[in-house]
Design a protein around this motif. Structure first.
Motif, mmCIF file in Angstrom:
data_model
loop_
_atom_site.group_PDB
_atom_site.id
_atom_site.type_symbol
_atom_site.label_atom_id
_atom_site.label_comp_id
_atom_site.label_asym_id
_atom_site.label_seq_id
_atom_site.Cartn_x
_atom_site.Cartn_y
_atom_site.Cartn_z
ATOM 1 N N ASN A 101 0.818 -1.226 0.000
ATOM 2 C CA ASN A 101 0.000 0.000 0.000
ATOM 3 C C ASN A 101 0.849 1.272 0.000
ATOM 4 N N ILE A 102 1.930 1.276 0.797
ATOM 5 C CA ILE A 102 2.785 2.476 0.804
ATOM 6 C C ILE A 102 3.761 2.426 -0.373
ATOM 7 N N GLY A 103 4.362 1.240 -0.591
ATOM 8 C CA GLY A 103 5.284 1.100 -1.725
ATOM 9 C C GLY A 103 4.580 1.405 -3.035
ATOM 10 N N GLY A 104 3.350 0.928 -3.159
ATOM 11 C CA GLY A 104 2.600 1.188 -4.386
ATOM 12 C C GLY A 104 2.325 2.668 -4.574
ATOM 13 N N MET A 105 1.944 3.335 -3.480
ATOM 14 C CA MET A 105 1.664 4.778 -3.573
ATOM 15 C C MET A 105 2.935 5.531 -3.968
ATOM 16 N N MET A 106 4.058 5.150 -3.348
ATOM 17 C CA MET A 106 5.336 5.852 -3.629
ATOM 18 C C MET A 106 5.715 5.720 -5.102
ATOM 19 N N THR A 107 5.613 4.498 -5.621
ATOM 20 C CA THR A 107 5.987 4.283 -7.030
ATOM 21 C C THR A 107 5.076 5.092 -7.948
ATOM 22 N N LEU A 108 3.778 5.059 -7.633
ATOM 23 C CA LEU A 108 2.825 5.810 -8.457
ATOM 24 C C LEU A 108 3.178 7.291 -8.475
ATOM 25 N N LEU A 109 3.433 7.863 -7.308
ATOM 26 C CA LEU A 109 3.708 9.312 -7.236
ATOM 27 C C LEU A 109 5.027 9.651 -7.909
ATOM 28 N N GLU A 110 6.036 8.790 -7.726
ATOM 29 C CA GLU A 110 7.345 9.072 -8.347
ATOM 30 C C GLU A 110 7.225 9.079 -9.868
ATOM 31 N N GLU A 111 6.434 8.167 -10.405
ATOM 32 C CA GLU A 111 6.266 8.133 -11.876
ATOM 33 C C GLU A 111 5.354 9.264 -12.337
ATOM 34 N N LEU A 112 4.322 9.554 -11.510
ATOM 35 C CA LEU A 112 3.413 10.665 -11.877
ATOM 36 C C LEU A 112 4.183 11.972 -11.977
ATOM 37 N N GLN A 113 5.109 12.148 -11.046
ATOM 38 C CA GLN A 113 5.885 13.404 -10.969
ATOM 39 C C GLN A 113 6.646 13.668 -12.268
ATOM 40 N N LYS A 114 6.949 12.606 -13.025
ATOM 41 C CA LYS A 114 7.696 12.761 -14.282
ATOM 42 C C LYS A 114 6.769 13.126 -15.443
ATOM 43 N N THR A 115 5.468 13.171 -15.138
ATOM 44 C CA THR A 115 4.502 13.509 -16.214
ATOM 45 C C THR A 115 3.892 14.877 -15.905
ATOM 46 N N ASP A 116 2.918 15.287 -16.723
ATOM 47 C CA ASP A 116 2.239 16.566 -16.413
ATOM 48 C C ASP A 116 0.929 16.321 -15.663
ATOM 49 N N CYS A 117 0.703 15.063 -15.227
ATOM 50 C CA CYS A 117 -0.552 14.746 -14.503
ATOM 51 C C CYS A 117 -0.367 15.055 -13.027
ATOM 52 N N ARG A 118 -1.251 15.933 -12.520
ATOM 53 C CA ARG A 118 -1.126 16.322 -11.100
ATOM 54 C C ARG A 118 -2.438 16.166 -10.340
ATOM 55 N N THR A 119 -3.375 15.383 -10.901
ATOM 56 C CA THR A 119 -4.676 15.204 -10.241
ATOM 57 C C THR A 119 -4.835 13.757 -9.798
ATOM 58 N N LEU A 120 -5.090 13.557 -8.496
ATOM 59 C CA LEU A 120 -5.176 12.208 -7.921
ATOM 60 C C LEU A 120 -6.318 12.134 -6.920
ATOM 61 N N ILE A 121 -7.108 11.056 -7.028
ATOM 62 C CA ILE A 121 -8.145 10.762 -6.018
ATOM 63 C C ILE A 121 -7.706 9.490 -5.315
ATOM 64 N N PHE A 122 -7.623 9.556 -3.990
ATOM 65 C CA PHE A 122 -7.098 8.419 -3.216
ATOM 66 C C PHE A 122 -8.189 7.771 -2.384
ATOM 67 N N SER A 123 -8.242 6.440 -2.429
ATOM 68 C CA SER A 123 -9.184 5.654 -1.610
ATOM 69 C C SER A 123 -8.666 5.535 -0.196
ATOM 70 N N SER A 124 -9.198 6.408 0.701
ATOM 71 C CA SER A 124 -8.859 6.248 2.095
ATOM 72 C C SER A 124 -10.040 5.545 2.787
#
Ligand code: NAD
Ligand code: WQD
Length: 297
Positions: A101-124
């Motif tokens: 759950n944390i590793g997955g979030m970290m990888t997602l954000l690190e890859e997102l940061q390299k794109t122009d996508c900055r909108t995220l909805i998170f299932s809490s």
């Protein structure tokens, strides 16, 4: 508007949310490692919506695979459902839960940061309110605390997203704290079908109603509630799905970190739900009273 990446999109809430997104005119791309879902759910999703949906059978922690998706599709927003969610299992396997759950979030954000996508909805999850606050739960209450590793992964993820928004004002992030999602799309083609014997109430009731389990175990009838059984805020999964479309539209308009509860604001007891299930389905739901379940609020 580009495409919406739905991680964990083959799962219970992800598939139902894809219906709402497609019906609202969005295009979706699904990523899922199918550790708690069946690929046939995607066939039902396409049958219901009449749309063919790009599907990537991969783990969210696969950075190269994620990069490929971002290079192939113009992703404008991500709805991040991918995660492990069994409270009891998280107590037995904490490292697996933190890594996933944390590793997955970290990888997602690190890859997102390299794109122009900055909108995220998170299932809490409302599980972040723990046992030290009482209903009704305001999103602003602090401190958050969970009585299990699963809930901690949600608290840590929310903190991570908040810090990211503090550091970079370009992010538009909304965390949605779900109460108890239940139900299924009206077609009956999708629903909650966890692997093995369900721990959650609704899929367990379904197995009793269909005769696959002999009776329903009521965990505790000595709570301080009108009929003594546990009370929860059950929200229909299609209402939850529409909530995600609203949250996406909100997030596009609002920079920074936002958090919303997703529930009905009213409670329903175990006995009320079981009796309602029997009345609506016309199938007998034999009940047996058991002691309280450890960890239940
Ligand atoms: P689910 O298990 O049906 O869906 C999660 C999906 O994510 C599954 O299809 C699974 O295969 C996939 N997945 C898990 N780990 C992955 C990984 N590392 N890489 C790729 N895919 C992965 O669960 P759900 O009920 O649909 O929940 C979706 C999200 O909502 C979860 O994050 C859960 O914690 C959260 N949530 C659920 C509830 C609930 O009661 N159902 C309540 C609050 C929050
Ligand atoms: C609901 C009520 C049980 C099964 C869990 C997670 C939470 C979130 C939602 C992910 C309780 C009773 C249940 C049964 C029963 N998931 N029950 N017999 O525990 O409120 O929340 O799912 O985020 O994090 O903790 O949901 O459906 O397990 O239980 O009597 O066989 O039904 O005691 O009162 P819960 P649940």
């Amino acid at each position: 508007m580009g495409e919406i990446l739905v991680t964990g999109g083959a799962g219970f809430i992800g598939t139902h949310t894809c219906i709402a997104l497609l019906q609202a005119g969005y295009s979706v791309v699904i990523l899922d490692n199918l550790c708690n879902a069946k690929q046939e759910s995607l066939l039902h999703l396409q049958e219901i919506t009449g749309k063919s949906i790009p599907f990537y059978h991969m783990d969210i922690r696969n950075a190269d695979g994620l990069r490929q998706i971002f290079q192939t599709h113009h992703i404008s927003a991500v709805l991040h459902f991918a995660g492990l969610k069994a409270v009891g299992e998280s107590v037995q396997q904490p490292l697996r839960y933190y890594q996933n759950n944390i590793g997955g979030m970290m990888t997602l954000l690190e890859e997102l940061q390299k794109t122009d996508c900055r909108t995220l909805i998170f299932s809490s999850s409302a599980t972040v309110y723990g046992t030290q606050h009482t209903a009704p739960y305001a999103e602003t209450v602090t401190p958050l605390s969970a009585s299990n590793p699963y809930g901690e992964t949600k608290i840590i993820s929310e903190q991570l997203l908040q810090d990211l928004c503090q550091a970079d004002s370009d992010w538009h992030i909304t965390a949605l704290r779900y109460f108890n999602p239940i139900g299924a799309h009206e077609s009956g083609l999708l629903g909650e079908e966890p692997h093995g014997i369900p721990s959650n109430i609704a899929p367990y009731l379904a197995l009793v109603a269909s005769g696959q389990l002999p009776y329903f175990r009521v965990y505790g009838n000595d709570y301080d509630t009108p009929d003594g059984t546990g009370v929860r805020d059950y929200v229909h999964v299609m209402d939850l799905a529409e909530g995600h479309v609203s949250a996406l539209q909100y997030s596009i308009q609002h920079a920074g970190f936002s958090v919303f509860n997703l529930g009905t604001g009213s409670g329903c007891s175990v006995l009320e739900l079981a009796n309602m299930y029997e009345a609506v389905s016309g199938k007998p739901i034999p009940l047996k009273i058991f002691p309280r379940r450890a960890g239940d609020v």
